[in-house]
Design an enzyme around this catalytic site. Structure first.
Site, mmCIF file in Angstrom:
data_model
loop_
_atom_site.group_PDB
_atom_site.id
_atom_site.type_symbol
_atom_site.label_atom_id
_atom_site.label_comp_id
_atom_site.label_asym_id
_atom_site.label_seq_id
_atom_site.Cartn_x
_atom_site.Cartn_y
_atom_site.Cartn_z
ATOM 1 C CB THR A 87 -0.889 0.028 1.255
ATOM 2 O OG1 THR A 87 -1.628 -1.194 1.304
ATOM 3 C CG2 THR A 87 -1.860 1.202 1.205
ATOM 4 C CE LYS A 162 -5.114 -1.090 1.589
ATOM 5 N NZ LYS A 162 -5.347 -2.354 2.225
ATOM 6 C CE LYS A 237 1.567 2.266 4.103
ATOM 7 N NZ LYS A 237 2.215 1.018 3.717
HETATM 8 P P1 NAD Z 1 6.167 -5.880 7.221
HETATM 9 O O1 NAD Z 1 6.907 -4.758 7.838
HETATM 10 O O2 NAD Z 1 5.864 -7.093 8.020
HETATM 11 O O3 NAD Z 1 6.957 -6.370 5.888
HETATM 12 C C1 NAD Z 1 7.683 -5.532 5.041
HETATM 13 C C2 NAD Z 1 9.009 -6.258 4.717
HETATM 14 O O4 NAD Z 1 9.741 -5.475 3.772
HETATM 15 C C3 NAD Z 1 9.895 -6.419 5.955
HETATM 16 O O5 NAD Z 1 10.172 -7.807 6.159
HETATM 17 C C4 NAD Z 1 11.164 -5.644 5.594
HETATM 18 O O6 NAD Z 1 12.367 -6.237 6.063
HETATM 19 C C5 NAD Z 1 11.108 -5.660 4.076
HETATM 20 N N1 NAD Z 1 11.895 -4.604 3.444
HETATM 21 C C6 NAD Z 1 11.956 -3.291 3.776
HETATM 22 N N2 NAD Z 1 12.797 -2.648 2.945
HETATM 23 C C7 NAD Z 1 13.265 -3.572 2.073
HETATM 24 C C8 NAD Z 1 14.167 -3.531 0.978
HETATM 25 N N3 NAD Z 1 14.745 -2.397 0.604
HETATM 26 N N4 NAD Z 1 14.423 -4.685 0.319
HETATM 27 C C9 NAD Z 1 13.847 -5.854 0.697
HETATM 28 N N5 NAD Z 1 12.972 -5.960 1.709
HETATM 29 C C10 NAD Z 1 12.706 -4.833 2.397
HETATM 30 O O7 NAD Z 1 4.838 -5.239 6.631
HETATM 31 P P2 NAD Z 1 3.515 -6.023 6.117
HETATM 32 O O8 NAD Z 1 2.516 -6.042 7.219
HETATM 33 O O9 NAD Z 1 3.934 -7.280 5.457
HETATM 34 O O10 NAD Z 1 2.967 -4.969 5.054
HETATM 35 C C11 NAD Z 1 3.534 -4.861 3.750
HETATM 36 C C12 NAD Z 1 2.659 -3.928 2.930
HETATM 37 O O11 NAD Z 1 1.344 -4.447 2.873
HETATM 38 C C13 NAD Z 1 2.543 -2.518 3.502
HETATM 39 O O12 NAD Z 1 2.583 -1.586 2.438
HETATM 40 C C14 NAD Z 1 1.197 -2.517 4.189
HETATM 41 O O13 NAD Z 1 0.608 -1.243 4.246
HETATM 42 C C15 NAD Z 1 0.423 -3.452 3.295
HETATM 43 N N6 NAD Z 1 -0.719 -4.122 3.947
HETATM 44 C C16 NAD Z 1 -0.565 -4.699 5.174
HETATM 45 C C17 NAD Z 1 -1.656 -5.328 5.768
HETATM 46 C C18 NAD Z 1 -1.526 -5.988 7.128
HETATM 47 O O14 NAD Z 1 -2.556 -6.336 7.716
HETATM 48 N N7 NAD Z 1 -0.314 -6.186 7.634
HETATM 49 C C19 NAD Z 1 -2.887 -5.378 5.097
HETATM 50 C C20 NAD Z 1 -3.007 -4.815 3.835
HETATM 51 C C21 NAD Z 1 -1.901 -4.190 3.264
#
Ligand code: NAD
Length: 290
Positions: A87, A162, A237
């Site tokens: 997102t 979204k 966010k």
């Molecule tokens: P998270 O923080 O668990 O995962 C993100 C991952 O990206 C981390 O493991 C981090 O190490 C990795 N990362 C960061 N920078 C990086 C880079 N340069 N190279 C490689 N990896 C890198 O977050 P999440 O909960 O998995 O969310 C991910 C996305 O999904 C976000 O944009 C969030 O808004 C969206 N989202 C999350 C949810 C939820 O319920 N968690 C629901 C819908 C959407």
């Protein structure tokens, strides 16, 4: 299919695991998160992307997405598709799509709804912006990771869908919580209130499917001490992204603006961080009008 997967955190990890279980060859890269079983660990984002037919990213925000895309786009073969499921702001989604197109690649912005549970169960909903051709290429993967993929339009349309959805959700959750708090003060029983509203014109997903009052309606985070679920800071966010987009597009969104202000206070000053976003109800319960 040969897939590169970058960002294997709470969401990306289980999504990649589902692709592996369905028989795809997944090469993954994350700065910190462990590789799910069956995902080949790449030494860099570029290595994960090279030779892949589809590269999927699931990253924290638009700035990180832009940096990762700048690195991997050059390593991808012409005709392959860069598909971002994070997102992020609409501008970053469009900038990345443009960079991909310039490099002869397809690009999709495909944010999800359904949370960590949906990612693990393979029941996410994808909202997708980008070309028909790119959408057709990635559709079989959406079918594995999710239950529904809606092609919303050109680049950025997925992110637009979204944030519009979540702006409605933030505002209706607040409205539902403040109505329960008012009902309490008027001596109206919460169960009666639910019976009426859930079948009257005040009904909504917040009331009917995710009732913020404990012990009422279907099971929800309210029945589990407001443990998320969908954390208040994630709602914040998305609300901030909605206001950033509204600003850029000169759209008047007073309800979205107020919802953003209330969740900002809730998360930053009132202990809402780490709580489900429906914990707005105990917040309102404690307050008077002043
Ligand atoms: P998270 O923080 O668990 O995962 C993100 C991952 O990206 C981390 O493991 C981090 O190490 C990795 N990362 C960061 N920078 C990086 C880079 N340069 N190279 C490689 N990896 C890198 O977050 P999440 O909960 O998995 O969310 C991910 C996305 O999904 C976000 O944009 C969030 O808004 C969206 N989202 C999350 C949810 C939820 O319920 N968690 C629901 C819908 C959407």
């Amino acid at each position: 299919m040969k897939i590169g997967f970058i960002g294997l955190g709470n969401m990306g990890g289980p999504m990649a695991a589902n692709l592996v279980r369905a028989g795809h060859a997944v090469s993954g890269f994350d700065l910190t998160a462990p590789m799910p079983e069956g995902v080949r660990k790449a030494a860099s984002a570029t290595e994960a992307a090279s030779g892949a037919e589809v590269v999927i990213t699931m990253l924290p925000n638009g700035a990180i997405l832009r940096a990762v895309a700048a690195e991997v786009v050059a390593a991808m073969s012409s005709g392959s598709v860069f598909c971002d499921c994070s997102t992020v702001d609409v501008e970053s989604a469009r900038a990345v799509a443009e960079a991909a197109a310039t490099a002869g690649l397809g690009a999709l912005d495909a944010p999800v709804s359904g949370g960590i549970g949906g990612a693990a169960a393979g029941t996410l909903t994808f909202m997708v912006g980008g070309s028909e051709t790119a959408f057709a290429t990635v559709s079989p993967l959406f079918d594995i990771m999710g239950q529904k993929a809606v092609h919303c339009g050109a680049a950025g349309a997925g992110q637009a869908a979204k944030i519009c959805n979540n702006m409605i959700l933030g505002a209706t959750m607040i409205a539902t919580c403040e109505a329960f708090a008012l009902a309490d003060k008027l001596g109206l029983d919460r169960a009666r209130m639910f019976d009426v509203v859930s079948t009257s014109s005040g009904y909504s997903w917040s009331m009917n499917a995710y009732c913020p009052a404990p012990g009422i309606g279907p099971q929800s985070p309210a029945d589990n001490g407001y443990k998320p679920g969908f954390a208040a800071e994630l709602m914040l966010k998305d609300l901030r992204l909605s206001q950033q987009a509204a600003e850029a597009a000169d759209a008047d969104t007073p309800m979205g603006q107020l919802a953003t202000a209330l969740y900002t206070r809730f998360v930053e000053e009132e202990g809402g961080k780490g709580m489900d976003f429906s914990a707005m109800l105990p917040r309102f319960e404690k307050r008077g009008r002043g």
